[in-house]
Scaffold this motif. Sequence first.
Motif, PDB file in Angstrom:
ATOM      1  N   GLU A   1      26.330  45.527  37.953  1.00 32.57           N
ATOM      2  CA  GLU A   1      26.832  44.338  37.244  1.00 32.57           C
ATOM      3  C   GLU A   1      28.268  44.575  36.754  1.00 32.57           C
ATOM      4  OE1 GLU A   1      25.478  41.425  33.565  1.00 32.57           O
ATOM      5  OE2 GLU A   1      24.057  42.905  34.334  1.00 32.57           O
ATOM      6  N   LEU A   2      28.546  45.781  36.250  1.00 31.60           N
ATOM      7  CA  LEU A   2      29.918  46.111  35.848  1.00 31.60           C
ATOM      8  C   LEU A   2      30.838  46.126  37.067  1.00 31.60           C
ATOM      9  CD1 LEU A   2      31.986  47.019  33.700  1.00 31.60           C
ATOM     10  CD2 LEU A   2      31.310  49.377  34.237  1.00 31.60           C
ATOM     11  N   LEU A   3      30.367  46.689  38.174  1.00 35.28           N
ATOM     12  CA  LEU A   3      31.182  46.696  39.401  1.00 35.28           C
ATOM     13  C   LEU A   3      31.501  45.275  39.862  1.00 35.28           C
ATOM     14  CD1 LEU A   3      29.525  49.570  41.482  1.00 35.28           C
ATOM     15  CD2 LEU A   3      31.694  49.636  40.218  1.00 35.28           C
ATOM     16  N   ARG A   4      30.536  44.376  39.752  1.00 36.86           N
ATOM     17  CA  ARG A   4      30.770  42.970  40.111  1.00 36.86           C
ATOM     18  C   ARG A   4      31.830  42.345  39.208  1.00 36.86           C
ATOM     19  NH1 ARG A   4      24.671  42.317  41.011  1.00 36.86           N
ATOM     20  NH2 ARG A   4      24.540  42.304  43.274  1.00 36.86           N
ATOM     21  N   LEU A   5      31.756  42.652  37.929  1.00 38.22           N
ATOM     22  CA  LEU A   5      32.741  42.152  36.970  1.00 38.22           C
ATOM     23  C   LEU A   5      34.142  42.645  37.336  1.00 38.22           C
ATOM     24  CD1 LEU A   5      32.995  40.816  33.983  1.00 38.22           C
ATOM     25  CD2 LEU A   5      33.067  43.197  33.244  1.00 38.22           C
ATOM     26  N   ILE A   6      34.246  43.924  37.649  1.00 41.96           N
ATOM     27  CA  ILE A   6      35.533  44.503  38.041  1.00 41.96           C
ATOM     28  C   ILE A   6      35.993  43.915  39.380  1.00 41.96           C
ATOM     29  CG2 ILE A   6      36.662  46.656  38.746  1.00 41.96           C
ATOM     30  CD1 ILE A   6      34.837  48.070  36.656  1.00 41.96           C
ATOM     31  N   ASP A   7      35.085  43.790  40.314  1.00 41.08           N
ATOM     32  CA  ASP A   7      35.394  43.226  41.638  1.00 41.08           C
ATOM     33  C   ASP A   7      35.989  41.824  41.507  1.00 41.08           C
ATOM     34  OD1 ASP A   7      35.434  43.258  44.468  1.00 41.08           O
ATOM     35  OD2 ASP A   7      33.450  42.338  44.575  1.00 41.08           O
ATOM     36  N   ALA A   8      35.402  41.017  40.631  1.00 44.38           N
ATOM     37  CA  ALA A   8      35.858  39.631  40.456  1.00 44.38           C
ATOM     38  C   ALA A   8      37.213  39.548  39.747  1.00 44.38           C
ATOM     39  CB  ALA A   8      34.816  38.839  39.675  1.00 44.38           C
ATOM     40  N   ALA A   9      37.608  40.609  39.051  1.00 45.71           N
ATOM     41  CA  ALA A   9      38.850  40.593  38.277  1.00 45.71           C
ATOM     42  C   ALA A   9      40.103  40.836  39.116  1.00 45.71           C
ATOM     43  CB  ALA A   9      38.770  41.635  37.161  1.00 45.71           C
ATOM     44  N   TYR A  10      39.941  41.244  40.371  1.00 41.25           N
ATOM     45  CA  TYR A  10      41.090  41.607  41.199  1.00 41.25           C
ATOM     46  C   TYR A  10      41.066  40.850  42.520  1.00 41.25           C
ATOM     47  CZ  TYR A  10      41.575  45.287  37.801  1.00 41.25           C
ATOM     48  OH  TYR A  10      41.737  45.959  36.620  1.00 41.25           O
ATOM     49  N   PRO A  11      42.246  40.588  43.075  1.00 37.02           N
ATOM     50  CA  PRO A  11      42.296  39.907  44.378  1.00 37.02           C
ATOM     51  C   PRO A  11      41.494  40.678  45.423  1.00 37.02           C
ATOM     52  CG  PRO A  11      44.498  40.078  43.423  1.00 37.02           C
ATOM     53  CD  PRO A  11      43.583  40.891  42.556  1.00 37.02           C
ATOM     54  N   PRO A  12      40.920  39.965  46.395  1.00 43.09           N
ATOM     55  CA  PRO A  12      40.032  40.597  47.383  1.00 43.09           C
ATOM     56  C   PRO A  12      40.657  41.738  48.193  1.00 43.09           C
ATOM     57  CG  PRO A  12      39.940  38.213  47.562  1.00 43.09           C
ATOM     58  CD  PRO A  12      41.014  38.521  46.577  1.00 43.09           C
ATOM     59  N   ASN A  13      41.943  41.735  48.396  1.00 46.49           N
ATOM     60  CA  ASN A  13      42.565  42.771  49.238  1.00 46.49           C
ATOM     61  C   ASN A  13      43.065  43.968  48.426  1.00 46.49           C
ATOM     62  OD1 ASN A  13      44.559  41.318  47.984  1.00 46.49           O
ATOM     63  ND2 ASN A  13      45.929  41.262  49.741  1.00 46.49           N
ATOM     64  N   THR A  14      42.743  44.024  47.137  1.00 42.94           N
ATOM     65  CA  THR A  14      43.185  45.111  46.278  1.00 42.94           C
ATOM     66  C   THR A  14      42.187  46.264  46.327  1.00 42.94           C
ATOM     67  OG1 THR A  14      44.195  43.507  44.780  1.00 42.94           O
ATOM     68  CG2 THR A  14      43.811  45.701  43.908  1.00 42.94           C
ATOM     69  N   ALA A  15      42.707  47.485  46.471  1.00 41.94           N
ATOM     70  CA  ALA A  15      41.842  48.666  46.396  1.00 41.94           C
ATOM     71  C   ALA A  15      41.579  48.975  44.933  1.00 41.94           C
ATOM     72  CB  ALA A  15      42.513  49.852  47.074  1.00 41.94           C
ATOM     73  N   ILE A  16      40.335  49.248  44.612  1.00 40.79           N
ATOM     74  CA  ILE A  16      39.930  49.570  43.242  1.00 40.79           C
ATOM     75  C   ILE A  16      39.478  51.025  43.237  1.00 40.79           C
ATOM     76  CG2 ILE A  16      38.317  49.059  41.384  1.00 40.79           C
ATOM     77  CD1 ILE A  16      38.176  46.172  42.548  1.00 40.79           C
ATOM     78  N   LYS A  17      40.191  51.850  42.471  1.00 41.72           N
ATOM     79  CA  LYS A  17      39.867  53.275  42.397  1.00 41.72           C
ATOM     80  C   LYS A  17      39.213  53.548  41.060  1.00 41.72           C
ATOM     81  CE  LYS A  17      43.626  54.354  45.443  1.00 41.72           C
ATOM     82  NZ  LYS A  17      44.787  55.164  45.734  1.00 41.72           N
ATOM     83  N   LEU A  18      38.023  54.136  41.104  1.00 42.43           N
ATOM     84  CA  LEU A  18      37.247  54.403  39.897  1.00 42.43           C
ATOM     85  C   LEU A  18      37.081  55.903  39.696  1.00 42.43           C
ATOM     86  CD1 LEU A  18      34.382  51.809  40.455  1.00 42.43           C
ATOM     87  CD2 LEU A  18      36.380  51.544  39.001  1.00 42.43           C
ATOM     88  N   ILE A  19      37.232  56.334  38.458  1.00 35.99           N
ATOM     89  CA  ILE A  19      36.930  57.722  38.090  1.00 35.99           C
ATOM     90  C   ILE A  19      35.633  57.665  37.298  1.00 35.99           C
ATOM     91  CG2 ILE A  19      37.682  59.755  36.822  1.00 35.99           C
ATOM     92  CD1 ILE A  19      40.585  58.772  37.277  1.00 35.99           C
ATOM     93  N   LEU A  20      34.628  58.383  37.767  1.00 38.31           N
ATOM     94  CA  LEU A  20      33.286  58.307  37.197  1.00 38.31           C
ATOM     95  C   LEU A  20      32.744  59.687  36.892  1.00 38.31           C
ATOM     96  CD1 LEU A  20      31.938  55.871  39.922  1.00 38.31           C
ATOM     97  CD2 LEU A  20      32.484  55.234  37.580  1.00 38.31           C
ATOM     98  N   ASP A  21      31.795  59.733  35.958  1.00 42.68           N
ATOM     99  CA  ASP A  21      31.052  60.971  35.784  1.00 42.68           C
ATOM    100  C   ASP A  21      29.884  60.953  36.773  1.00 42.68           C
ATOM    101  OD1 ASP A  21      29.079  59.319  34.689  1.00 42.68           O
ATOM    102  OD2 ASP A  21      29.527  59.897  32.629  1.00 42.68           O
ATOM    103  N   ASN A  22      29.057  61.950  36.734  1.00 43.84           N
ATOM    104  CA  ASN A  22      27.970  62.071  37.709  1.00 43.84           C
ATOM    105  C   ASN A  22      26.662  61.477  37.214  1.00 43.84           C
ATOM    106  OD1 ASN A  22      29.088  63.615  40.072  1.00 43.84           O
ATOM    107  ND2 ASN A  22      29.798  64.858  38.354  1.00 43.84           N
ATOM    108  N   HIS A  23      26.744  60.422  36.436  1.00 44.98           N
ATOM    109  CA  HIS A  23      25.551  59.730  35.966  1.00 44.98           C
ATOM    110  C   HIS A  23      24.759  59.250  37.179  1.00 44.98           C
ATOM    111  CE1 HIS A  23      23.076  56.617  34.154  1.00 44.98           C
ATOM    112  NE2 HIS A  23      23.337  57.150  32.969  1.00 44.98           N
ATOM    113  N   SER A  24      23.465  59.304  37.097  1.00 49.83           N
ATOM    114  CA  SER A  24      22.628  58.950  38.249  1.00 49.83           C
ATOM    115  C   SER A  24      22.858  57.514  38.724  1.00 49.83           C
ATOM    116  CB  SER A  24      21.147  59.169  37.916  1.00 49.83           C
ATOM    117  OG  SER A  24      20.764  58.361  36.821  1.00 49.83           O
TER     118      SER A  24
END
Length: 134
Positions: free
Chosen positions: A26-49
Amino acid sequence: MAGIDLLTGKVHALVKDRHRSREFIELLRLIDAAYPPNTAIKLILDNHSAHISRETRAWLANRPSGRFELTFTRKHGSWLNLIEGFFSKFARSVLRHIRVASKHELKERIMAGIDDVNPHPVIHTWSYKLAEVA
């Protein structure tokens, strides 16, 4: 759950009772909708399951190639992820010493705090140089 746009300082946030794959998606969808479709989205994440689950990987596989690029911090390396510092400062400044009557009120206070932060975002710059420790 939240993410910081390193270019603008905007915080994308979602408050849920749990942090499972479905909430993370759901958070990824929120982030996805916030940027134009051709934009690369780079995420830094911990190793949460939830970040590496089958459900999350399946959702990401259905996104256009190159849309999301995931980088995972090492175990015990949360200090490498700016959102962890944001959470710490946010808890000390916005949530410290508050009393709430319900989870719903807590969620409202958290989102109001995010809404207060976003009009005046802080753009972070990484100044640590590996050459200085070598």
